[in-house]
Design a protein around this motif. Structure first.
Motif, PDB file in Angstrom:
ATOM      1  N   THR A 225       0.844  -1.194   0.000  1.00 44.43           N
ATOM      2  CA  THR A 225       0.000   0.000   0.000  1.00 44.43           C
ATOM      3  C   THR A 225       0.879   1.244   0.000  1.00 44.43           C
ATOM      4  N   LEU A 226       0.575   2.187  -0.872  1.00 41.22           N
ATOM      5  CA  LEU A 226       1.265   3.475  -0.888  1.00 41.22           C
ATOM      6  C   LEU A 226       0.385   4.498  -0.181  1.00 41.22           C
ATOM      7  N   ALA A 227       0.959   5.186   0.812  1.00 42.35           N
ATOM      8  CA  ALA A 227       0.258   6.251   1.524  1.00 42.35           C
ATOM      9  C   ALA A 227       1.018   7.558   1.297  1.00 42.35           C
ATOM     10  N   VAL A 228       0.328   8.547   0.763  1.00 43.67           N
ATOM     11  CA  VAL A 228       0.957   9.837   0.468  1.00 43.67           C
ATOM     12  C   VAL A 228       0.472  10.863   1.485  1.00 43.67           C
ATOM     13  N   PHE A 270      -4.305   8.637   0.939  1.00 43.33           N
ATOM     14  CA  PHE A 270      -3.808   9.986   1.211  1.00 43.33           C
ATOM     15  C   PHE A 270      -3.978  10.295   2.696  1.00 43.33           C
ATOM     16  N   GLU A 271      -2.867  10.605   3.344  1.00 42.64           N
ATOM     17  CA  GLU A 271      -2.884  10.981   4.756  1.00 42.64           C
ATOM     18  C   GLU A 271      -3.104  12.490   4.855  1.00 42.64           C
ATOM     19  N   TYR A 272      -3.994  12.900   5.752  1.00 41.22           N
ATOM     20  CA  TYR A 272      -4.333  14.317   5.862  1.00 41.22           C
ATOM     21  C   TYR A 272      -4.499  14.649   7.343  1.00 41.22           C
ATOM     22  N   PHE A 295      -9.569   8.773  -9.988  1.00 40.37           N
ATOM     23  CA  PHE A 295      -8.668   7.632  -9.832  1.00 40.37           C
ATOM     24  C   PHE A 295      -8.884   7.005  -8.460  1.00 40.37           C
ATOM     25  N   GLN A 296      -8.400   5.805  -8.304  1.00 40.61           N
ATOM     26  CA  GLN A 296      -8.697   5.003  -7.123  1.00 40.61           C
ATOM     27  C   GLN A 296      -7.870   5.486  -5.936  1.00 40.61           C
ATOM     28  N   ASN A 297      -8.548   5.961  -4.890  1.00 43.52           N
ATOM     29  CA  ASN A 297      -7.831   6.462  -3.715  1.00 43.52           C
ATOM     30  C   ASN A 297      -8.721   6.423  -2.488  1.00 43.52           C
ATOM     31  N   HIS A 298      -8.111   6.698  -1.377  1.00 45.39           N
ATOM     32  CA  HIS A 298      -8.803   6.718  -0.090  1.00 45.39           C
ATOM     33  C   HIS A 298      -8.130   7.764   0.794  1.00 45.39           C
ATOM     34  N   ILE A 332     -15.862  10.732  -2.314  1.00 41.13           N
ATOM     35  CA  ILE A 332     -14.476  10.410  -1.981  1.00 41.13           C
ATOM     36  C   ILE A 332     -14.473   9.459  -0.790  1.00 41.13           C
ATOM     37  N   ALA A 333     -13.800   8.315  -0.917  1.00 42.15           N
ATOM     38  CA  ALA A 333     -13.695   7.358   0.193  1.00 42.15           C
ATOM     39  C   ALA A 333     -12.867   7.972   1.312  1.00 42.15           C
ATOM     40  N   VAL A 334     -13.367   7.932   2.521  1.00 40.00           N
ATOM     41  CA  VAL A 334     -12.694   8.620   3.631  1.00 40.00           C
ATOM     42  C   VAL A 334     -12.925   7.869   4.937  1.00 40.00           C
ATOM     43  N   SER A 335     -11.938   7.939   5.811  1.00 38.77           N
ATOM     44  CA  SER A 335     -12.070   7.422   7.177  1.00 38.77           C
ATOM     45  C   SER A 335     -11.273   8.319   8.098  1.00 38.77           C
ATOM     46  N   VAL A 336     -11.602   8.286   9.375  1.00 37.84           N
ATOM     47  CA  VAL A 336     -10.881   9.069  10.379  1.00 37.84           C
ATOM     48  C   VAL A 336     -10.036   8.115  11.198  1.00 37.84           C
ATOM     49  N   ARG A 337      -8.748   8.418  11.300  1.00 40.44           N
ATOM     50  CA  ARG A 337      -7.842   7.550  12.048  1.00 40.44           C
ATOM     51  C   ARG A 337      -7.338   8.286  13.279  1.00 40.44           C
TER      52      ARG A 337
END
Length: 357
Positions: A225-228, A270-272, A295-298, A332-337
Motif C-alpha cells: 500500500t502506498l500512503a501519500v 492519502f494521509e491528511y 482515480f482510485q484512492n482513499h 471520496i472514500a474517507v475514514s478518520v484515524r
C-alpha cells in the motif's frame, strides 16, 4: 539486497575474513546458504541460520546450538545486525514505544500497536527526517542518516519478540522519508515479506512525495500500500506546512499518484492531518475532493496529535465530521484515524529520537 553480498565479501573459510561480513539480517535463504558453504559448512546450515535469525530471533551466532561448537567460536565477531533496547514506554491503550540504539550509537524509534486481530509495527526508515513538516516532532530534530535494511527489519523483530506475537502489518510511518532511502526500504520490504513472512498487502510505505520516486516505486509492481502524506488541499497551504513541497507542485505529485494506480492497479491512500483553523474547513474538503476525482484512492483523516514545539490544535469532533461529510458528498472514500499511543508520545507526528538519550 544485491545478489549474494555475503559471498562477495568472504571467499574462504578463513576466520580472519569473517569480520568483513555485513550484518546477516536481511539476507535471503539463498544468500545465507551460499555464505555458510563458503565457510566450509554443508548447505543445510543456511536454512538453519535463516530460521534462527528470523524465527528464533537469535542475537549472536554463538547461541545457535545446532551449529558445531568450534565453528560457533569462529563466528563470534560476525554481526547479525540487531539493535539494543534503550528505552521502552507503554501507553494506556497498550501501544508500546521503543527507543532502539544502533551499532553506531544512533537512536531511533519504533512503535508496536496491538489490536484484537493484529499487531502493527510503525517503523522508521531514517535517523531523523529532512522533510521539516511544521507539525511533526521528528522533523524538528533534524536528519542524521538513512537506515540500512537490517536496521529496518530489526525493528519488526524487536516488537515481535517483545509482544511474543507474530507481526501482521508494518507501516513505514515512523521517523524519516522512506523514498529518500529507496534501496534499503525496497530491500527491507522484500525481507519482511519473504523472510519474516508478512503479506505484501499488509506492508504500507508512507511518503511526503519525492519527485519521480513514486513512479520508480510503481515500476517494481509491488502489492504493498502506498500512503501519500498530503495534509493540504492546495499548493500554497502545502508549502506552509511542508517546506520541502516547494519544488514539487501538488498537481505534479497527484499526476504521479495517478500513474502509480495505472501501473500497479493498487489504490493510493492519502494521509491528511487535520489542524484546527488551518486546513480543516469545508472549503478545504471540497478543494481536496476536486483534486482526487477520477482515480482510485482513499483519504485517511488524522486529527492532529500535539507536540510542544508548535501551537496547532486538534479540530472539534463537529469540525472533523463536517470535513468527512463534504468528502462523502463528493464521492471520496474517507475514514478518520485516531492515532494510538498518544499518551506515550508514540502517535503519528510525535516521534523524536532525542528523548531520554
Amino acid at each position: 539486497m544485491s545478489a549474494n553480498p555475503l559471498v562477495s565479501q568472504v571467499d574462504s573459510p578463513n576466520p580472519e575474513k569473517l569480520e568483513l561480513v555485513p550484518p546477516l539480517l536481511g539476507a535471503t535463504v539463498a544468500e545465507l546458504t551460499a555464505w555458510v558453504q563458503q565457510q566450509g559448512q554443508p548447505a543445510y546450515r543456511g536454512k538453519q541460520l535463516h530460521d534462527w535469525i528470523y524465527n528464533k530471533g537469535v542475537r549472536s551466532l554463538c547461541d545457535i546450538s545446532v551449529f558445531p561448537k568450534n565453528w560457533r567460536a569462529e563466528l563470534a565477531q560476525v554481526p547479525i545486525g540487531r539493535s539494543t533496547l534503550h528505552y521502552r514506554s507503554v501507553a494506556p491503550d497498550g501501544t508500546v514505544k521503543y527507543l532502539l540504539r544502533l551499532a553506531d550509537g544512533q537512536i531511533i524509534e519504533t512503535v508496536g500497536i496491538p489490536s484484537a486481530k493484529r499487531l502493527t509495527v510503525c517503523v522508521s526508515s531514517q535517523v531523523g527526517c529532512p522533510m521539516g513538516c511544521d507539525f511533526c516532532a521528528t522533523g524538528k530534530g533534524g536528519y542524521q542518516r538513512n537506515l540500512d535494511c537490517h536496521e529496518i527489519v530489526d525493528q519488526v523483530l524487536t516488537v515481535q519478540e517483545d509482544f511474543q506475537q507474530r507481526v501482521s502489518h508494518v507501516v513505514f510511518m515512523g521517523m524519516g522519508e522512506p523514498l529518500l532511502n529507496t534501496d534499503n526500504v525496497l530491500a527491507s520490504l522484500r525481507s519482511l515479506n519473504q523472510d519474516v513472512g508478512i503479506g505484501a498487502r499488509s506492508l504500507t510505505v508512507s511518503t511526503v512525495g519525492i519527485r519521480s520516486r513514486i513512479r520508480q516505486l510503481a515500476e517494481h509492481h509491488l502489492q504493498i500500500t502506498l500512503a501519500v502524506s498530503l495534509h493540504a488541499s492546495n499548493q500554497a497551504l502545502r508549502e506552509r506546512l511542508i517546506p520541502s513541497a516547494r519544488p514539487y507542485p501538488l498537481e505534479n505529485l497527484l499526476a504521479e499518484c495517478r500513474e502509480y494506480v495505472q501501473m500497479t492497479g493498487r489504490r493510493v491512500s492519502f494521509e491528511y492531518v487535520l489542524l484546527a483553523g488551518v486546513n480543516d474547513l469545508p472549503k478545504h474538503a471540497l478543494e481536496l475532493a476536486q483534486h482526487l476525482r477520477g482515480f482510485q484512492n482513499h483519504v485517511n483523516l488524522i486529527p492532529y496529535n500535539p507536540i510542544k514545539e508548535v501551537d496547532y490544535k486538534r479540530p472539534s469532533s463537529d469540525r472533523i465530521q463536517a470535513f468527512v461529510n463534504v468528502l462523502k458528498q463528493q464521492q471520496i472514500a474517507v475514514s478518520v484515524r485516531y492515532s494510538r499511543g498518544l499518551e506515550a508520545d508514540a502517535a503519528c507526528g510525535q516521534l523524536r529520537a532525542n528523548e531520554r538519550q
